[in-house]
Design a protein around this motif. Structure first.
Motif, PDB file in Angstrom:
ATOM      1  N   GLU A  16      -9.045  15.043 -17.116  1.00  0.00           N
ATOM      2  CA  GLU A  16      -9.799  15.573 -15.981  1.00  0.00           C
ATOM      3  C   GLU A  16      -8.849  15.970 -14.850  1.00  0.00           C
ATOM      4  N   GLY A  17      -9.081  17.156 -14.285  1.00  0.00           N
ATOM      5  CA  GLY A  17      -8.285  17.624 -13.162  1.00  0.00           C
ATOM      6  C   GLY A  17      -7.044  18.394 -13.559  1.00  0.00           C
ATOM      7  N   GLU A  18      -6.694  18.420 -14.860  1.00  0.00           N
ATOM      8  CA  GLU A  18      -5.484  19.126 -15.311  1.00  0.00           C
ATOM      9  C   GLU A  18      -5.769  20.557 -15.721  1.00  0.00           C
ATOM     10  N   GLY A  19      -7.025  20.907 -15.910  1.00  0.00           N
ATOM     11  CA  GLY A  19      -7.347  22.183 -16.528  1.00  0.00           C
ATOM     12  C   GLY A  19      -7.486  21.967 -18.029  1.00  0.00           C
ATOM     13  N   PHE A  20      -8.052  22.943 -18.711  1.00  0.00           N
ATOM     14  CA  PHE A  20      -8.226  22.855 -20.160  1.00  0.00           C
ATOM     15  C   PHE A  20      -6.860  22.874 -20.832  1.00  0.00           C
ATOM     16  N   ARG A  21      -6.635  21.966 -21.780  1.00  0.00           N
ATOM     17  CA  ARG A  21      -5.336  21.837 -22.438  1.00  0.00           C
ATOM     18  C   ARG A  21      -5.367  22.325 -23.871  1.00  0.00           C
ATOM     19  N   ARG A  22      -4.333  23.095 -24.238  1.00  0.00           N
ATOM     20  CA  ARG A  22      -4.059  23.447 -25.637  1.00  0.00           C
ATOM     21  C   ARG A  22      -2.679  22.888 -25.972  1.00  0.00           C
ATOM     22  N   TRP A  23      -2.483  22.523 -27.227  1.00  0.00           N
ATOM     23  CA  TRP A  23      -1.231  21.903 -27.642  1.00  0.00           C
ATOM     24  C   TRP A  23      -0.782  22.532 -28.951  1.00  0.00           C
ATOM     25  N   LEU A  24       0.406  23.153 -28.925  1.00  0.00           N
ATOM     26  CA  LEU A  24       1.023  23.742 -30.112  1.00  0.00           C
ATOM     27  C   LEU A  24       2.244  22.896 -30.448  1.00  0.00           C
ATOM     28  N   THR A  25       2.483  22.661 -31.738  1.00  0.00           N
ATOM     29  CA  THR A  25       3.559  21.747 -32.095  1.00  0.00           C
ATOM     30  C   THR A  25       4.241  22.147 -33.398  1.00  0.00           C
ATOM     31  N   ASP A  26       5.506  21.760 -33.538  1.00  0.00           N
ATOM     32  CA  ASP A  26       6.224  21.768 -34.808  1.00  0.00           C
ATOM     33  C   ASP A  26       7.253  20.644 -34.729  1.00  0.00           C
ATOM     34  N   GLU A  27       8.204  20.603 -35.647  1.00  0.00           N
ATOM     35  CA  GLU A  27       9.124  19.463 -35.668  1.00  0.00           C
ATOM     36  C   GLU A  27      10.107  19.456 -34.498  1.00  0.00           C
ATOM     37  N   ASN A  28      10.308  20.583 -33.824  1.00  0.00           N
ATOM     38  CA  ASN A  28      11.249  20.647 -32.710  1.00  0.00           C
ATOM     39  C   ASN A  28      10.577  20.820 -31.346  1.00  0.00           C
ATOM     40  N   PHE A  29       9.413  21.476 -31.318  1.00  0.00           N
ATOM     41  CA  PHE A  29       8.775  21.843 -30.049  1.00  0.00           C
ATOM     42  C   PHE A  29       7.372  21.256 -29.908  1.00  0.00           C
ATOM     43  N   ASP A  30       6.983  21.005 -28.665  1.00  0.00           N
ATOM     44  CA  ASP A  30       5.585  20.867 -28.270  1.00  0.00           C
ATOM     45  C   ASP A  30       5.394  21.845 -27.125  1.00  0.00           C
ATOM     46  N   LEU A  31       4.383  22.684 -27.218  1.00  0.00           N
ATOM     47  CA  LEU A  31       4.031  23.596 -26.126  1.00  0.00           C
ATOM     48  C   LEU A  31       2.623  23.239 -25.685  1.00  0.00           C
ATOM     49  N   ILE A  32       2.523  22.724 -24.469  1.00  0.00           N
ATOM     50  CA  ILE A  32       1.234  22.351 -23.898  1.00  0.00           C
ATOM     51  C   ILE A  32       0.899  23.389 -22.838  1.00  0.00           C
ATOM     52  N   LEU A  33      -0.279  23.956 -22.935  1.00  0.00           N
ATOM     53  CA  LEU A  33      -0.733  24.996 -22.009  1.00  0.00           C
ATOM     54  C   LEU A  33      -1.924  24.472 -21.225  1.00  0.00           C
ATOM     55  N   TRP A  34      -1.946  24.747 -19.925  1.00  0.00           N
ATOM     56  CA  TRP A  34      -3.074  24.367 -19.076  1.00  0.00           C
ATOM     57  C   TRP A  34      -3.789  25.632 -18.618  1.00  0.00           C
ATOM     58  N   TYR A  35      -5.114  25.639 -18.771  1.00  0.00           N
ATOM     59  CA  TYR A  35      -5.943  26.794 -18.436  1.00  0.00           C
ATOM     60  C   TYR A  35      -6.993  26.443 -17.393  1.00  0.00           C
ATOM     61  N   SER A  36      -7.382  27.438 -16.619  1.00  0.00           N
ATOM     62  CA  SER A  36      -8.571  27.342 -15.781  1.00  0.00           C
ATOM     63  C   SER A  36      -9.264  28.700 -15.836  1.00  0.00           C
ATOM     64  N   GLU A  37     -10.527  28.690 -16.203  1.00  0.00           N
ATOM     65  CA  GLU A  37     -11.317  29.923 -16.284  1.00  0.00           C
ATOM     66  C   GLU A  37     -10.591  31.010 -17.077  1.00  0.00           C
ATOM     67  N   GLY A  38      -9.984  30.614 -18.193  1.00  0.00           N
ATOM     68  CA  GLY A  38      -9.331  31.565 -19.077  1.00  0.00           C
ATOM     69  C   GLY A  38      -7.936  31.986 -18.678  1.00  0.00           C
ATOM     70  N   GLN A  39      -7.470  31.558 -17.510  1.00  0.00           N
ATOM     71  CA  GLN A  39      -6.123  31.912 -17.041  1.00  0.00           C
ATOM     72  C   GLN A  39      -5.168  30.741 -17.284  1.00  0.00           C
ATOM     73  N   ILE A  40      -3.947  31.047 -17.706  1.00  0.00           N
ATOM     74  CA  ILE A  40      -2.951  29.997 -17.910  1.00  0.00           C
ATOM     75  C   ILE A  40      -2.403  29.576 -16.542  1.00  0.00           C
ATOM     76  N   LEU A  41      -2.572  28.302 -16.222  1.00  0.00           N
ATOM     77  CA  LEU A  41      -2.082  27.753 -14.951  1.00  0.00           C
ATOM     78  C   LEU A  41      -0.634  27.299 -15.063  1.00  0.00           C
ATOM     79  N   GLY A  42      -0.224  26.958 -16.268  1.00  0.00           N
ATOM     80  CA  GLY A  42       1.129  26.461 -16.466  1.00  0.00           C
ATOM     81  C   GLY A  42       1.326  26.034 -17.902  1.00  0.00           C
TER      82      GLY A  42
END
Length: 125
Positions: A16-42
């Motif tokens: 709660e309060g972070e924005g919608f989170r998506r998480w992409l992963t493989d053995e070397n990387f994790d990419l976490i994306l934060w969204y609000s109203e369809g826009q990437i916040l970070g």
């Protein structure tokens, strides 16, 4: 490619309060994306997961931080929560090349472009 291709995790825990989170992963990387109203916040790009994991965090419009992920592992004790500490120099050429190689066909091109743009714009030490 094998395990070195980013895939999206399903049923990602939302904070709660972070924005919608998506998480992409493989053995070397994790990419976490934060969204609000369809826009990437970070995003947070964690890398070198097998050695000394580090994380580059970007928040719109141009806030950056680079950190070492302290795993919380201390021999003969209960594992502590991972923490971020100052990460030193960010090797953006190497990380960008490795990220682009890992960014498979399942990742939307605008996400790849955003991460590439912000890695390239990361201020030199």
């Amino acid at each position: 490619p094998g395990d070195c291709m980013l895939v999206e995790m399903q049923n990602v825990r939302q904070i709660e309060g972070e924005g919608f989170r998506r998480w992409l992963t493989d053995e070397n990387f994790d990419l976490i994306l934060w969204y609000s109203e369809g826009q990437i916040l970070g995003f947070q790009l964690c890398y070198d997961k097998k050695t000394q994991e580090k994380a580059l965090t970007w928040r719109a419009p141009s806030s950056y931080s680079h950190s070492v992920v302290d795993s919380g592992e201390v021999p003969n004790t209960i594992k502590q929560s991972p923490m971020l500490t100052d990460g030193g120099r960010f090797d953006k050429e190497r990380i960008l090349a490795e990220f682009l190689a890992a960014a498979g066909p399942d990742i939307e091109p605008h996400i790849i472009k955003l991460v590439q743009t912000e890695l390239e714009a990361y201020p030199e030490d």
